[in-house]
Every structure is written in C-alpha cells, then in structure tokens.
Scaffold this active site. Structure first.
Site, PDB file in Angstrom:
ATOM      1  N   SER B  20      41.778 -17.803 -20.421  1.00  6.52           N
ATOM      2  CA  SER B  20      40.553 -16.703 -20.832  1.00  6.52           C
ATOM      3  C   SER B  20      41.406 -16.176 -19.615  1.00  6.52           C
ATOM      4  O   SER B  20      42.189 -16.017 -19.687  1.00  6.52           O
ATOM      5  CB  SER B  20      39.123 -17.409 -21.239  1.00  6.52           C
ATOM      6  N   HIS B  47      42.342 -16.827 -24.889  1.00  2.00           N
ATOM      7  CA  HIS B  47      41.292 -15.958 -25.069  1.00  2.00           C
ATOM      8  C   HIS B  47      41.639 -13.921 -25.967  1.00  2.00           C
ATOM      9  O   HIS B  47      42.488 -13.999 -24.654  1.00  2.00           O
ATOM     10  CB  HIS B  47      40.067 -16.170 -25.184  1.00  2.00           C
ATOM     11  N   ASP B 141      33.676 -22.420 -22.876  1.00  2.00           N
ATOM     12  CA  ASP B 141      35.139 -22.666 -24.001  1.00  2.00           C
ATOM     13  C   ASP B 141      36.116 -23.935 -23.579  1.00  2.00           C
ATOM     14  O   ASP B 141      36.398 -24.003 -22.688  1.00  2.00           O
ATOM     15  CB  ASP B 141      35.498 -21.757 -24.693  1.00  2.00           C
TER      16      ASP B 141
END
Lengths: 274, 211
Positions: B20, B47, B141
C-alpha cells in the site's frame, strides 16, 4: 473431500436453491468471485456456513432481495473512465453520425450514470433527437434509481472532473439541477432513454443496434456465459456497429472476436465488421 | 537438479505481493533484481496505485524490471515469469490455476483492490503452493490472507516494519501469523531466488524448521 471441495459443493447447493426458488440462474457466474461475495454477505448477516443460510433463503424473501442487491452491485459513476468517453466522442460518434437514427443498448446500466453520460455526448454532437438509448439491468432497484436520475451532490465534483477529462467543454452543471444534497438530471436528457429490465443470462437479442455499451458486467460471468453474451451482442449489432466494454475486459478471448476489429485498443471499443 | 531443488520448485506455484502506501519505492526494489527466467507468476495488489487511465504505474514498473509487468485484464491467462498487477478499482481474483478474473464487488478492508481478496482466492486454487509477501502500508489489509496462507502450508514473508516507509501493514501480518521471514526490502528478491532457483532454505525460517 477437502475443505475447499466441500465449500464449493455448498456454493453449488446454495445457487441451486436460488434458481429453484426464485428463478435467478447464477450457474455461469465467475465462481471464485461469486463464492467470495456470497461468503461476505453471509458473514455480514451472521451465517457461518453457506448451507446454514439455505432455509432462510427459501422462506425469507427480504433476505433474498438483500442478497441480490449485494451480488448485482455494479460500481459506476458519470463518465467512468473518462478516456473511454473521449474515444467515443472522437472515434465512434463521427462514424455513427452518418446514420439517420441511432439505436443504442446499454446492457447492465446499474444506477444509470453512464447512460446519462452517453446521452450528454450525443446531445453535444448535435444528434438531438436522432437517437434512442435502451438501458437495461436485471436489478429492479438499480433501474429505479437510474430512471429517477437523482444522484448524491457529493459525487458532483468527480462527475464534473470526469466530464471535462472526457472532452466536455460546457459547465457540467448545465445538465442537472441541485436540490438539497442531490442533483437531478435534466428531464431533457431522459426523453431519449428507455429503462427496462433485461437479464443477460436468460433474455434475448435487442435488434439492429448501432452501439452496444456493456461495461464491467462480463467480469461477473464465466467463459461459457461470456460467450453467450458476446453472441447476443454480435447478433444485436448491425454490421458497422460498435461494442464498448469495460477497460479491463476483452473480446480477444471470445468466439466472436473474428467478427470485430479494434477501434480503440486501450478503451476496449470494437467495431463489427462482418 | 537435486531432489530438494526439484521439491521446492514443484511445491511453489505463485507469489503474491500486497503493498500500500510506499509501494512506488518498495515494489521496484523487490521486483527489479529478479532474473528473466524467474520460475513463478507474481500477482500484486497495490492499493490505489496511480495507474489510472494512462497505465502509468505499469510502465513505471516495466522500466525497472526484467520481468514483464501486466495490468490484469479479465480472463488473463497466468504465465510463469510474468508480473500481474490488479487494475485500479477492481479486485484481482484467481479464478483457477490458469487464469485471473476481476471483480467490482464491495470494498474489503476499505479497499478495492483488496489484498485479502487476492490472497484468499489464491489459496483456494494453489493451496500450499503460495509465497505471500506483505510490504509497506498503512492498513491491516492482507493480514487475514497471510494467516490463511500460513495455515494451508504456504510460505510467508513480511517486510521488516522497522525498514518500511509505513510499518502498519507488515506489522499487522506479523501479528496475525507466525511469519517465515521478516526481511528488509533488499533481502526479499535474493531470498526468493535462493529458494526457488537454488533450493536453499535460509536457516532462520519456520518453513525450514518444519521441513
């Protein structure tokens, strides 16, 4: 049997129950994503196993309706992927303008933002009343939203930016009226649009279309169903008509590929040549 | 080829990477040292990568890698030695051992694409044949996905949070399961190559101990 095989069997039984009870056939949906989405929904509604939810599915219609909403969610926005709409402006509409009247099928229109986007493009190309858009979806709730054409005001900024990126030169606010925290699309835009329920899994061809738009719907389907739908689009289009797909979808792996040529590669716009 | 090399090569089928905030710098460091004949496909969820309509991020990675980097299209066939990136705003899902599929379903962990969705779907297809890697990022996540990989007998690697631009994501993975390797970025590609091409388990690993 391995755990994963049992889980797959559970999904199969669950889908069979949906089909026999409610007549919605999810057999040829992409199974990996579908299973995931069902599990997610059941997690949210406090069911530990897919099969545990079958009795409720059979007897509780509201539960089924909520499930259908989850399974048929399509993310959309005005001029989604603006570069695609730019290509429609620049490469598709000049060709379409040679026809006296245009018929457009937007399959899987969800809440309708992209239908209004297309209507705006056509108006801006001065095809004022020379077109009709058939906008279909199998989700009645989404269709109702689409027909109303009322969207949250907080999306208006993104809509405006997308509209400008698509090559729009007017003030996007000309196309709607703001009221409280909503925007209401102009009645004028709705005049040339018919919203109707149509299920790509079971329903048939729309005839003599000049343009078929179907974006980010086919990713829900497996290859068998994708090929059925590609054939449906191929049969619905006139020779010389266009097919506009989601920018991460491709006609390339399908059996009708030879009937089309690429009009815009990255934008996934194809033209039927035979 | 000796038996151990052959065993390791036949055990692992795919590499998964979740990353991310900080991925722009981190991903090239992991991918660029990998050789052209790298034996596995690499599936990546970054992401909100800035690829958008221009395919910028894919180009950016291709300029820095010997392996070919592709933004996944629906029905994309999975080939060894290629790197597949989840497109912006769609989940990347492993459909079967040969192909990828995309989904515009609800966000998971406030993310679409979600790392957990990729990892979870990959375990269903590849079972113990996975190497899961979590790099820099600000969200948890991927932690669930890593635990699933660990439980099914795959290999887990996390970037050492102390070296991560944003440490929360690798830390969440480390907290969620017993990670095989916690490594600074620059050691990750070398570890993969040693393992897959030379069949050598670095001695510190849980996987090594359990073999």
């Amino acid at each position: 049997m391995k755990k994963i095989e049992i889980e797959n069997l559970e999904t199969e039984l669950f889908l069979d129950a949906i089909n026999k009870r409610y007549g919605y056939d999810f057999t040829h949906y992409a199974s990996a994503s579908l299973k995931r989405r069902i599990q997610h929904f059941l997690g949210e509604t406090n069911h530990n196993r897919i099969t545990e939810a079958i009795p409720r599915l059979l007897y509780d219609v509201d539960f089924f309706e909520a499930l259908i909403q989850t399974l048929s969610i399509t993310v959309t926005e005005m001029f989604r992927d603006p570069f695609v709409y730019r290509a429609v402006r620049e490469k598709v509409i000049p060709q379409l303008k040679t026809y006296p009247f245009l018929k457009i099928w937007h399959a899987g229109c969800a809440t309708g933002e992209e239908v209004y986007s297309m209507a705006i493009l056509l108006k801006e190309a001065d095809i004022c009343d020379g077109f009709h858009i058939y906008a279909t979806d199998f989700n009645d709730y989404a269709l109702k939203k689409a027909k109303e054409g009322i969207y949250p005001l907080k999306h208006a900024r993104t809509s405006t930016v997308n509209y400008q990126k698509s090559g729009g030169t007017k003030a996007f606010s000309e196309y709607y009226q703001s009221k409280y925290d909503s925007v209401i699309m102009n009645r004028e835009l709705k005049k040339n649009i018919t919203f109707a329920n149509h299920n790509l899994v079971t329903d048939s061809v729309f005839g003599e279309m000049h343009l078929v738009v179907c974006r980010n719907v086919l990713i829900y389907f497996d290859r068998v169903l994708q090929d059925r739908v590609f054939n449906l689009f191929n049969d619905s289009l006139i020779t010389g008509g266009f097919l506009c797909m989601g920018s991460k979808e491709s006609l390339q792996f399908s059996e009708v590929y030879e009937h089309f040529e690429e009009t815009a590669n990255k934008e996934k716009i194809y033209r039927k040549i035979k | 080829m000796d038996q151990q090399v052959a065993d390791i090569r036949s055990k692992y089928k795919a590499i998964l990477i979740g990353v991310s905030a900080g991925g722009m710098d981190a991903l090239p460091q992991v991918l660029s040292p990998l050789p052209e004949d790298f034996p596995l496909p690499i599936l990546i969820v970054q992401h909100s990568h800035p690829s958008g309509d221009g395919g910028f991020f894919v180009e950016y990675l291709n300029e820095r890698c010997r392996l070919e980097v592709i933004e996944a299209t629906d029905n994309e066939p999975i080939s060894n030695g290629k790197v597949y990136l989840a497109p912006a705003d769609l989940h990347l899902v492993v459909a079967d051992s040969k192909s990828l599929t995309l989904s515009s379903g609800e966000k998971i962990n406030h993310s679409r694409p979600s790392i957990d969705v990729l990892f979870d779907s990959a375990v269903d297809v590849y079972h113990s044949g996975l190497i899961g890697i979590i790099l820099t990022g600000a969200t948890p996540d991927g932690a669930k996905g890593m635990r699933k990989i660990e439980k099914t007998g795959g290999l887990t690697i996390a970037q050492d949070p102390a070296t991560a631009k944003t440490p929360a994501m690798p830390q969440a993975a480390i907290d969620a399961c017993s990670i095989d390797y916690v490594l600074p970025l620059e050691d990750i590609p070398g570890t993969l190559v040693k393992l897959l091409q030379n069949g050598i388990w670095p001695k510190t690993s849980r996987a090594f101990r359990s073999t």
